[in-house]
Design a protein around this motif. Structure first.
Motif, PDB file in Angstrom:
ATOM      1  N   THR A   2      20.701 -10.508  25.112  1.00 25.37           N
ATOM      2  CA  THR A   2      21.456  -9.754  24.126  1.00 25.37           C
ATOM      3  C   THR A   2      21.711 -10.587  22.879  1.00 25.37           C
ATOM      4  O   THR A   2      21.933 -11.795  22.945  1.00 25.37           O
ATOM      5  CB  THR A   2      22.798  -9.300  24.718  1.00 25.37           C
ATOM      6  OG1 THR A   2      23.442 -10.415  25.345  1.00 25.37           O
ATOM      7  CG2 THR A   2      22.588  -8.199  25.742  1.00 25.37           C
ATOM      8  N   PHE A   3      21.682  -9.922  21.739  1.00 21.39           N
ATOM      9  CA  PHE A   3      21.955 -10.546  20.457  1.00 21.39           C
ATOM     10  C   PHE A   3      23.391 -10.242  20.040  1.00 21.39           C
ATOM     11  O   PHE A   3      23.978  -9.243  20.459  1.00 21.39           O
ATOM     12  CB  PHE A   3      21.013 -10.009  19.373  1.00 21.39           C
ATOM     13  CG  PHE A   3      19.556 -10.310  19.587  1.00 21.39           C
ATOM     14  CD1 PHE A   3      19.115 -11.125  20.631  1.00 21.39           C
ATOM     15  CD2 PHE A   3      18.605  -9.762  18.736  1.00 21.39           C
ATOM     16  CE1 PHE A   3      17.766 -11.400  20.811  1.00 21.39           C
ATOM     17  CE2 PHE A   3      17.256 -10.024  18.901  1.00 21.39           C
ATOM     18  CZ  PHE A   3      16.830 -10.833  19.943  1.00 21.39           C
ATOM     19  N   ALA A   4      23.937 -11.092  19.175  1.00 19.74           N
ATOM     20  CA  ALA A   4      25.234 -10.825  18.571  1.00 19.74           C
ATOM     21  C   ALA A   4      25.048  -9.795  17.467  1.00 19.74           C
ATOM     22  O   ALA A   4      24.130  -9.908  16.658  1.00 19.74           O
ATOM     23  CB  ALA A   4      25.834 -12.107  18.004  1.00 19.74           C
ATOM     24  N   PRO A   5      25.878  -8.765  17.392  1.00 13.49           N
ATOM     25  CA  PRO A   5      25.721  -7.766  16.335  1.00 13.49           C
ATOM     26  C   PRO A   5      25.765  -8.413  14.955  1.00 13.49           C
ATOM     27  O   PRO A   5      26.603  -9.258  14.674  1.00 13.49           O
ATOM     28  CB  PRO A   5      26.914  -6.830  16.558  1.00 13.49           C
ATOM     29  CG  PRO A   5      27.238  -6.979  18.020  1.00 13.49           C
ATOM     30  CD  PRO A   5      26.969  -8.417  18.332  1.00 13.49           C
ATOM     31  N   GLY A   6      24.849  -8.001  14.093  1.00 11.62           N
ATOM     32  CA  GLY A   6      24.772  -8.560  12.756  1.00 11.62           C
ATOM     33  C   GLY A   6      23.344  -8.938  12.414  1.00 11.62           C
ATOM     34  O   GLY A   6      22.384  -8.565  13.100  1.00 11.62           O
ATOM     35  N   GLN A   7      23.192  -9.711  11.345  1.00  4.99           N
ATOM     36  CA  GLN A   7      21.868 -10.087  10.858  1.00  4.99           C
ATOM     37  C   GLN A   7      21.126 -10.964  11.867  1.00  4.99           C
ATOM     38  O   GLN A   7      21.703 -11.867  12.462  1.00  4.99           O
ATOM     39  CB  GLN A   7      21.992 -10.830   9.526  1.00  4.99           C
ATOM     40  CG  GLN A   7      20.652 -11.104   8.846  1.00  4.99           C
ATOM     41  CD  GLN A   7      20.803 -11.882   7.557  1.00  4.99           C
ATOM     42  OE1 GLN A   7      21.165 -13.051   7.565  1.00  4.99           O
ATOM     43  NE2 GLN A   7      20.514 -11.230   6.432  1.00  4.99           N
ATOM     44  N   VAL A   8      19.830 -10.676  12.030  1.00  4.66           N
ATOM     45  CA  VAL A   8      18.964 -11.415  12.945  1.00  4.66           C
ATOM     46  C   VAL A   8      17.879 -12.130  12.132  1.00  4.66           C
ATOM     47  O   VAL A   8      17.218 -11.514  11.296  1.00  4.66           O
ATOM     48  CB  VAL A   8      18.302 -10.481  13.974  1.00  4.66           C
ATOM     49  CG1 VAL A   8      17.358 -11.261  14.875  1.00  4.66           C
ATOM     50  CG2 VAL A   8      19.360  -9.751  14.805  1.00  4.66           C
ATOM     51  N   TRP A   9      17.712 -13.417  12.383  1.00  5.95           N
ATOM     52  CA  TRP A   9      16.601 -14.172  11.804  1.00  5.95           C
ATOM     53  C   TRP A   9      15.538 -14.345  12.871  1.00  5.95           C
ATOM     54  O   TRP A   9      15.828 -14.837  13.982  1.00  5.95           O
ATOM     55  CB  TRP A   9      17.065 -15.540  11.302  1.00  5.95           C
ATOM     56  CG  TRP A   9      17.774 -15.492   9.988  1.00  5.95           C
ATOM     57  CD1 TRP A   9      18.942 -14.833   9.715  1.00  5.95           C
ATOM     58  CD2 TRP A   9      17.369 -16.117   8.763  1.00  5.95           C
ATOM     59  NE1 TRP A   9      19.293 -15.013   8.399  1.00  5.95           N
ATOM     60  CE2 TRP A   9      18.350 -15.794   7.789  1.00  5.95           C
ATOM     61  CE3 TRP A   9      16.293 -16.924   8.406  1.00  5.95           C
ATOM     62  CZ2 TRP A   9      18.274 -16.253   6.476  1.00  5.95           C
ATOM     63  CZ3 TRP A   9      16.204 -17.379   7.104  1.00  5.95           C
ATOM     64  CH2 TRP A   9      17.182 -17.038   6.146  1.00  5.95           C
ATOM     65  N   MET A  10      14.296 -13.949  12.547  1.00  4.82           N
ATOM     66  CA  MET A  10      13.161 -14.111  13.435  1.00  4.82           C
ATOM     67  C   MET A  10      12.286 -15.215  12.858  1.00  4.82           C
ATOM     68  O   MET A  10      11.568 -15.018  11.870  1.00  4.82           O
ATOM     69  CB  MET A  10      12.381 -12.800  13.535  1.00  4.82           C
ATOM     70  CG  MET A  10      13.163 -11.659  14.157  1.00  4.82           C
ATOM     71  SD  MET A  10      13.504 -11.923  15.920  1.00  4.82           S
ATOM     72  CE  MET A  10      11.858 -12.068  16.567  1.00  4.82           C
ATOM     73  N   VAL A  11      12.334 -16.380  13.479  1.00  5.05           N
ATOM     74  CA  VAL A  11      11.679 -17.570  12.952  1.00  5.05           C
ATOM     75  C   VAL A  11      10.423 -17.806  13.781  1.00  5.05           C
ATOM     76  O   VAL A  11      10.495 -18.188  14.955  1.00  5.05           O
ATOM     77  CB  VAL A  11      12.629 -18.775  13.015  1.00  5.05           C
ATOM     78  CG1 VAL A  11      11.976 -20.015  12.428  1.00  5.05           C
ATOM     79  CG2 VAL A  11      13.937 -18.458  12.283  1.00  5.05           C
ATOM     80  N   LEU A  12       9.259 -17.580  13.179  1.00  4.34           N
ATOM     81  CA  LEU A  12       7.984 -17.647  13.888  1.00  4.34           C
ATOM     82  C   LEU A  12       7.359 -19.018  13.694  1.00  4.34           C
ATOM     83  O   LEU A  12       7.043 -19.416  12.572  1.00  4.34           O
ATOM     84  CB  LEU A  12       7.049 -16.560  13.380  1.00  4.34           C
ATOM     85  CG  LEU A  12       7.594 -15.123  13.444  1.00  4.34           C
ATOM     86  CD1 LEU A  12       6.610 -14.158  12.817  1.00  4.34           C
ATOM     87  CD2 LEU A  12       7.915 -14.721  14.872  1.00  4.34           C
ATOM     88  N   VAL A  13       7.169 -19.743  14.788  1.00  6.85           N
ATOM     89  CA  VAL A  13       6.595 -21.086  14.721  1.00  6.85           C
ATOM     90  C   VAL A  13       5.441 -21.196  15.711  1.00  6.85           C
ATOM     91  O   VAL A  13       5.320 -20.409  16.652  1.00  6.85           O
ATOM     92  CB  VAL A  13       7.657 -22.172  15.024  1.00  6.85           C
ATOM     93  CG1 VAL A  13       8.765 -22.148  13.983  1.00  6.85           C
ATOM     94  CG2 VAL A  13       8.240 -22.004  16.414  1.00  6.85           C
ATOM     95  N   ASN A  14       4.619 -22.197  15.494  1.00  8.30           N
ATOM     96  CA  ASN A  14       3.463 -22.407  16.360  1.00  8.30           C
ATOM     97  C   ASN A  14       3.920 -22.691  17.791  1.00  8.30           C
ATOM     98  O   ASN A  14       4.867 -23.446  18.017  1.00  8.30           O
ATOM     99  CB  ASN A  14       2.637 -23.587  15.829  1.00  8.30           C
ATOM    100  CG  ASN A  14       1.270 -23.682  16.471  1.00  8.30           C
ATOM    101  OD1 ASN A  14       0.997 -23.064  17.492  1.00  8.30           O
ATOM    102  ND2 ASN A  14       0.399 -24.462  15.874  1.00  8.30           N
ATOM    103  N   ASN A  15       3.218 -22.128  18.765  1.00  4.51           N
ATOM    104  CA  ASN A  15       3.646 -22.283  20.154  1.00  4.51           C
ATOM    105  C   ASN A  15       3.425 -23.676  20.715  1.00  4.51           C
ATOM    106  O   ASN A  15       3.728 -23.941  21.871  1.00  4.51           O
ATOM    107  CB  ASN A  15       2.985 -21.246  21.063  1.00  4.51           C
ATOM    108  CG  ASN A  15       1.473 -21.329  21.053  1.00  4.51           C
ATOM    109  OD1 ASN A  15       0.886 -22.256  20.480  1.00  4.51           O
ATOM    110  ND2 ASN A  15       0.821 -20.368  21.679  1.00  4.51           N
TER     111      ASN A  15
END
Length: 345
Positions: free
Chosen positions: A326-339
């Protein structure tokens, strides 16, 4: 609209982008040419108008109650030192951080629950955007342009193209920064160019109280070949404050950019068929399949697994115990990095 997408546009996208990009681009060499509940929310149906079903109780992008009927707008925003401070990012529901040429990053800010007065600096789109956007149905997509080889993929993608070429007076030059770092746009005017842009739908996020476990974490740093972003927990503000290469990431409107939840998603990143004008290859980020992610919320880091079965579906996140993360309600940052990046230290 959705049936047409499922039977038509999605097929062309799978054949065009899927085969030409995820197939050919993954093997392309550098010599190529080119440029508030844990339960699932009610998904908003695509499109607008009288025949649209009732809106979800909470916004599927934020877990809040604002803007549940609003259309979806995605905007490409520069994320190098020359562009800072950025405008309008703090109003986004979701902020994607994607690797681009030269090991730098660029943002794709997704708006629906609210709109800022101005957003920018607006920059050009990348092929990885077209693999992320189908989960939103058919959103409006704002960007400064694309290289000529990519234009056919933009036409095939399920988006309303409101780039600088099509956006008219929505775009304008502003402030002291040099070109190309001074292009901005008015989001409300942009959406007038895409009156049928679809509303929010379930993209896999779940909001609610934090799950058990998690490792107390003060700061987490995501790294790319030429840059890094750090996220530091602020108990006072109850969100993660961002820094860019060690410098506080201040917004043009004031305050520090950052989200209630930050997802560091590790995804296979390889060369596409595209290059920039300097010859640097354009990364292709594979955001379907499964992988690991670190979810930051409430001062803790959670090792999770992400899963996205296809490009028209959203991404779900699962804890080590097999429960929805679960996420905290509000803005979500999706940070995509090399695996290939390391796990939580």
């Amino acid at each position: 609209m959705r049936n047409a997408w499922a039977g038509g546009v999605r097929g062309r996208l799978a054949a065009g982008i899927g085969a030409a990009v995820l197939g050919g681009a993954l093997t392309a060499c550098s010599g190529s040419d080119g440029p508030e509940t844990a339960a699932p929310p009610n998904a908003a149906a695509p499109g607008g108008g009288a025949d649209r079903p009732s809106a979800p109780a909470t916004h599927p992008f934020t877990g809040g109650r604002a803007g549940v009927n609003n259309p979806v707008l995605a905007v490409k925003i520069e994320n190098t030192q020359m562009a800072l401070p950025q405008t309008g990012v703090g109003s986004a529901d979701i902020v994607y951080v994607e690797q681009v040429e030269g090991g730098e990053t660029r943002l794709m800010a997704v708006y629906s629950s609210k709109l800022p007065a101005r957003v920018g600096p607006v920059r050009s789109a990348r092929i990885s955007d077209l693999h992320l956007l189908p989960q939103f149905g058919r959103p409006a997509f704002a960007f400064s342009g694309v290289q000529s080889k990519m234009k056919k993929y933009i036409k095939q993608a399920p988006v309303y193209d409101i780039s600088q070429d099509n956006g008219g007076r929505a775009y304008f030059r502003y402030g002291p920064k040099p070109i190309p770092y001074n292009l901005y746009a008015n989001p409300r005017t942009l959406l007038k160019q895409a009156p049928k842009a679809e509303g929010p739908r379930d993209i896999g996020f779940r909001f609610g109280p934090a799950p058990e476990g998690g490792k107390p974490t003060a700061t987490f740093t995501a790294r790319w070949p030429s840059t890094r972003m750090s996220f530091t927990w602020s108990a006072k503000q109850k969100r993660w404050l961002s820094a860019h290469n060690g410098r506080t990431n201040t917004a043009a409107e004031g305050g520090v950019l950052g989200g209630r939840t930050v997802v560091v998603q590790y995804a296979e990143t390889t060369r596409s068929q595209f290059h920039d004008f300097l010859g640097n290859y354009t990364p292709l980020i594979k955001t379907t399949g499964t992988g690991r992610a670190v979810v930051l919320r409430d001062g803790k880091a959670y090792d999770t697994t992400w899963s996205r079965p296809s490009e028209d579906k959203g991404t779900t996140f699962t804890t080590a115990g097999g429960e929805p993360m679960t996420f905290a309600p509000g803005q979500v940052w999706m940070v995509l990095v090399n695996n290939g990046s390391p796990r939580i230290p």
